[in-house]
Scaffold this active site. Structure first.
Site, PDB file in Angstrom:
ATOM      1  N   THR A   1       0.831  -1.199   0.000  1.00  0.00           N
ATOM      2  CA  THR A   1       0.000   0.000   0.000  1.00  0.00           C
ATOM      3  C   THR A   1       0.870   1.255   0.000  1.00  0.00           C
ATOM      4  O   THR A   1       1.748   1.395   0.853  1.00  0.00           O
ATOM      5  CB  THR A   1      -0.868   0.006   1.269  1.00  0.00           C
ATOM      6  OG1 THR A   1      -1.568  -1.223   1.331  1.00  0.00           O
ATOM      7  CG2 THR A   1      -1.848   1.163   1.248  1.00  0.00           C
ATOM      8  N   GLU A   2       0.618   2.141  -0.957  1.00  0.00           N
ATOM      9  CA  GLU A   2       1.327   3.415  -1.044  1.00  0.00           C
ATOM     10  C   GLU A   2       2.842   3.234  -1.121  1.00  0.00           C
ATOM     11  O   GLU A   2       3.606   4.093  -0.686  1.00  0.00           O
ATOM     12  CB  GLU A   2       0.982   4.338   0.140  1.00  0.00           C
ATOM     13  CG  GLU A   2      -0.512   4.517   0.399  1.00  0.00           C
ATOM     14  CD  GLU A   2      -1.210   5.327  -0.680  1.00  0.00           C
ATOM     15  OE1 GLU A   2      -0.506   5.887  -1.534  1.00  0.00           O
ATOM     16  OE2 GLU A   2      -2.449   5.366  -0.687  1.00  0.00           O
ATOM     17  N   LEU A   3       3.277   2.097  -1.675  1.00  0.00           N
ATOM     18  CA  LEU A   3       4.703   1.762  -1.807  1.00  0.00           C
ATOM     19  C   LEU A   3       5.438   1.788  -0.467  1.00  0.00           C
ATOM     20  O   LEU A   3       6.629   2.080  -0.408  1.00  0.00           O
ATOM     21  CB  LEU A   3       5.411   2.673  -2.811  1.00  0.00           C
ATOM     22  CG  LEU A   3       4.960   2.580  -4.269  1.00  0.00           C
ATOM     23  CD1 LEU A   3       5.959   3.303  -5.170  1.00  0.00           C
ATOM     24  CD2 LEU A   3       4.821   1.139  -4.750  1.00  0.00           C
TER      25      LEU A   3
END
Lengths: 445, 431
Positions: free
Chosen positions: A145-147
């Protein structure tokens, strides 16, 4: 020869309706169907459908020379099914070209990787299963998630069987190093790490349509030349961005679609450039070094850290309260509760509570259903309060309660049996004494 | 640059927001080098220092000129008292308190009606018009006796004085709108007051409003051209030293406080309705309505009707340390004002580390970020916010850690710089 790795993120959260505290314990439906449906339809019409169509055409045209990767959250897939089934079909059509890789992530687009390995694994596995079901292949490369990434997370992901992981090429992590190489995890070197080239990615994702930007207008030729002119030893250019960049963040009239089309054509035409999927990158190249990330990073904001989701007291309280339910959740098997549990974890809810950008909240305000972070917080906590009440009722804490539940179940079962028997008895009675039937029904009334 | 300012009240006599704002602004202005303020106030009390020179104007109105040395000021302040019976505005409770204490009867106070605005139908009405007229006459005299560059008048009662000074000297006039009759009356405007307000704004070279909310009213209701109206936000005096130790709560319960005049403008009924909703879900909370006003009885009846009087308390008018003590036991301060040009009191609550909930219809909402805002009429949202602050500690924690810093950054020195810019603009192009 440099290779370009294009990766797009597709996600839509289930936004909550205005859930007031007096609904707690009374109303258990949390979602704003109207907003969710209309946003999905809007984004589908402006971005998903036209962009998929364009990609499909380009993939077919450049036969095997143009490649892209996607990660689609479970939330997004569920919303496609509910509101825009044609979008799901168009993604399946992309998958059938064989030139599109689908990456693994958490089903709920959650921040669980910061909290609990077991739950993290469960969510990743259910997402992998979903990808396999729809696109025919189990993901081999992971994007959190979100890198969000740290050494420890990389290790967890390696343990789950992934070969590579994507993250941000954050300046404070890389220092003098270039993101344009393949790296590997510091704890488990078998896990390859692909780092986003944020300068080139953000040129498209954030700056493309900004006519006060010194490089505006950005043409595909100019952009490809930038890549060609990079140091000749550099190997891989990772361009990671939200899929909504195309047509939504950058509206159609900025020329973003033409840019994408010509960009693909220019690269394919060029002798010194090619496209690769993340899996190919991980196989083709040798990691040049380990990348050490002791504290989690992400691709958000200038700081590239977690402060967009967990930066203030409200976010931390909401996050900790949510995961304090974990012990109970592990004993819960009520499908309805589990569904709400998945939706509750979505990172967007925490993003709405961010107070970092009181002055210029443009990115944060995007699709944000709340006027202020306080409203977002209060609403979330109200929903969470109701959810934990339900969870407590479904999964009592101690053994005594468990006993009571068991006994109650037993009593319920017995009562059901008694009713059945009574009904049977009545039937036989009525059969025997048909004349009595009327008096019986009268007394019942 | 010298400024002739027609202001209101000065320590020790501060009765409300207008006095506080005039004082604060003057203090801020005194920090600007080369800027001097000649401060004219109508003298309403009589126990001030009389040692200074006494001037009698041509019109037999006594005028007192003193030089004050105040600890907050970087230099002495020229301070002129006009023996006039005007007081800026009297809160109903303040009015009753004052008239009760009045012995000699030598001073008359303005008769204010229910909403704190002046009632012209009574016998005091004629007096008031005379007072305003007299004040304007004195202004004329003062304007001729002293030299200055700009005239600055605060709120409608001082506008005629400002106009008179402008007529006498031709110097530019700035009027400062702290409130309009639309705020005070809730729409049913007194035509006489409106007339004076409009005249003042028309005569002014620039109009300063305390918020954009008020700025819009000035533009839309008084028909003043947009480029003539400038917003300068109020500020707040920093709390000196560390906060005093307040009283401790007797019970382990949450306290939600409404503090202000119980008048239509302040929206007390919305507070009661919200309290009612919260009390249906929570029982360890008490609501306090501190203050008095013409709607108090109605509010008590409403609270009784809702059967929440065991958890809803009326304290009556609080003064001095009582206000401080009240804030120190509060877990949330609520200001549901229907129309509040600015509203300094939430800032004072934040200085005392109390989270605040304010209505969008208050000017202060435009500059605060660490405060929850709802519409005054949205009782559900208000109740939800109250419940949220009391039950989910993360938010209160955040308000306490950031709110005080935010308020402390609102300095009168900055407001004064904005005002200085307004002075500069009227001096550059005199109309």
């Amino acid at each position: 020869m440099k290779t370009i790795c294009l990766y797009f993120q597709v996600h839509q959260p289930f936004r909550f309706r205005r859930y007031r505290f007096f609904d707690i314990g009374k109303d258990h439906y949390y979602y704003d169907d109207y907003t969710n449906e209309s946003i999905m339809n809007k984004v589908a019409a402006k971005c998903y459908l036209p962009a998929n169509e364009l990609l499909l055409k380009a993939l077919n045209k450049h036969k095997g020379k143009f490649k892209v990767a996607f990660s689609i959250t479970g939330m997004a897939i569920e919303q496609f099914k509910l509101y825009a089934p044609d979008v799901l079909e168009s993604f399946k059509a992309l998958a059938q070209t064989g030139m599109v890789e689908f990456l693994g992530e958490t089903y709920s687009h959650s921040l669980v990787s910061l909290k609990d390995y077991e739950e993290f694994k469960t969510q990743v596995e259910s997402h992998s299963a979903l990808m396999e079901e729809h696109f025919g292949a189990k993901p081999q490369v992971f994007r959190n998630t979100e890198l969000i990434y740290s050494d420890q997370m990389g290790e967890m992901v390696a343990n789950m069987g992934f070969n590579a992981m994507l993250t941000e090429g954050a300046k404070h992590i890389l220092g003098w190093k270039s993101p344009n190489f393949l790296y590997c995890n510091a704890a488990n070197p078998r896990l390859k790490v692909l780092l986003k080239n944020y300068k080139l990615s953000d040129d498209i994702a954030f700056r493309f349509g900004n006519n006060s930007w010194s490089e505006w207008p950005l043409t595909a030729t100019k952009y490809v030349n930038w890549i060609k002119n990079l140091d000749s030893r550099e190997e891989v250019i990772n361009l990671f961005m939200d899929y909504e960049t195309f047509g939504e963040h950058q509206p159609r009239d900025t020329g973003i679609f033409q840019f994408l089309e010509h960009f693909a054509a220019e690269v394919v035409k060029s002798q010194s450039l090619s496209f690769s999927t993340p899996t190919e990158v991980a196989q083709k190249f040798q990691p040049v070094a380990t990348v050490s990330v002791p504290h989690p990073i992400s691709w958000a904001d200038e700081e590239r850290d977690l402060t967009a989701w967990l930066g203030n007291e409200m976010q931390q309280e909401a996050f900790n309260k949510l995961y304090s339910l974990l012990p109970r959740i592990k004993h819960c098997n009520d499908p309805k509760l589990m569904k709400d549990w998945r939706y509750l974890q979505c990172s967007d809810h925490f993003y709405y509570m961010c107070t970092k950008f009181f002055s210029d909240g443009d990115v944060h305000a995007y699709f944000n259903p709340y006027e202020t972070p306080y409203e977002a917080f209060i609403n979330y906590m109200n929903v969470l309060s109701d959810f934990s009440l339900r969870l407590k009722a479904a999964v009592p804490e101690d053994a005594e309660n468990k006993e009571i539940i068991k006994l109650r179940e037993l009593v319920d079962e017995k009562e059901l049996r008694i009713k059945e028997l009574e009904a049977a008895l009545n039937k036989t009675k009525t059969k025997k004494t048909v004349s009595k039937k009327e008096t019986v029904s009268k007394t019942k009334v | 640059m010298r400024v002739l300012m027609f202001g209101w009240e000065f320590p020790p006599h501060i009765s409300g927001g207008l006095g506080t704002a005039c004082y604060g602004l003057t203090r801020g202005l005194s920090h600007i080098p080369g800027l001097q303020v000649l401060f004219v106030v109508p003298k309403a009390y009589g126990d001030e220092d009389q040692s200074s020179i006494r001037l009698i104007g041509a019109n037999q109105i006594p005028v007192v000129h003193r030089q004050l040395e105040l600890k907050h000021f970087s230099k002495t302040l020229d301070y002129i008292e006009v023996e006039s019976k005007l007081v800026p505005y009297v809160d109903p409770e303040e009015f009753w308190r004052l008239t009760r204490l009045e012995v000699a009867g030598s001073l008359k106070y303005l008769n204010t009606n229910a909403e704190g605005k002046v009632d012209f139908s009574g016998k005091y009405g004629a007096d008031l018009m005379r007072e305003i007229h007299d004040y304007a006459l004195v202004a004329n005299v003062i304007a001729q006796d002293y030299s200055f560059d700009v005239i600055h008048a605060h709120d409608w009662l001082a506008y005629p004085a400002g106009i008179a000074a402008k007529e006498a000297t031709g110097k530019p006039l700035v009027v400062h709108v702290h409130a309009t009759d639309f705020d005070r009356s809730g729409g049913s405007v007194n035509p006489t007051v409106f007339e004076i307000e409009k005249k003042g704004m028309n005569a002014a070279d620039k109009v300063i409003t305390v918020s954009n909310l008020t700025r819009r009213i000035v533009i839309e209701k008084y028909g003043i051209p947009e480029d003539k109206v400038v917003t300068v936000y109020n500020a707040v005096e920093p709390v000196e030293g560390h906060v005093k130790e307040g009283i401790k709560k007797g019970v382990d319960e949450k306290v939600v406080t409404f503090l202000g005049r119980i008048t239509m403008q302040k929206g007390p009924e919305y507070f009661i309705e919200a309290a009612h909703r919260v009390l249906q879900k929570m029982d360890n909370v008490r609501f306090v309505m501190a203050g008095s006003g013409d709607m108090m009885e109605k509010m008590i009846r409403r609270a009784a009707q809702l059967k929440i009087m065991d958890r809803f308390h009326f304290t009556g008018f609080l003064k001095g340390d009582e206000v401080f003590n009240m804030l120190s036991i509060s877990d949330l301060y609520v200001m549901p004002s229907v129309s509040e040009p600015f509203g300094i009191s939430p800032l004072e609550a934040m200085q005392s580390n109390v989270p605040v909930l304010i209505s969008h219809q208050s000017g202060v909402a435009e500059i605060l970020t660490f405060a929850i805002k709802t519409n005054f009429w949205d009782v559900d949202a208000m109740a939800d916010a109250i419940y949220g602050v009391l039950n989910y500690p993360g938010m209160a924690k955040m308000f306490v850690s950031h709110g005080k810093k935010e308020v402390d950054s609102l300095k009168w020195e900055n407001s004064a710089l904005h005002v200085k810019r307004v002075y500069d603009s009227v001096l550059k192009n005199p109309s």
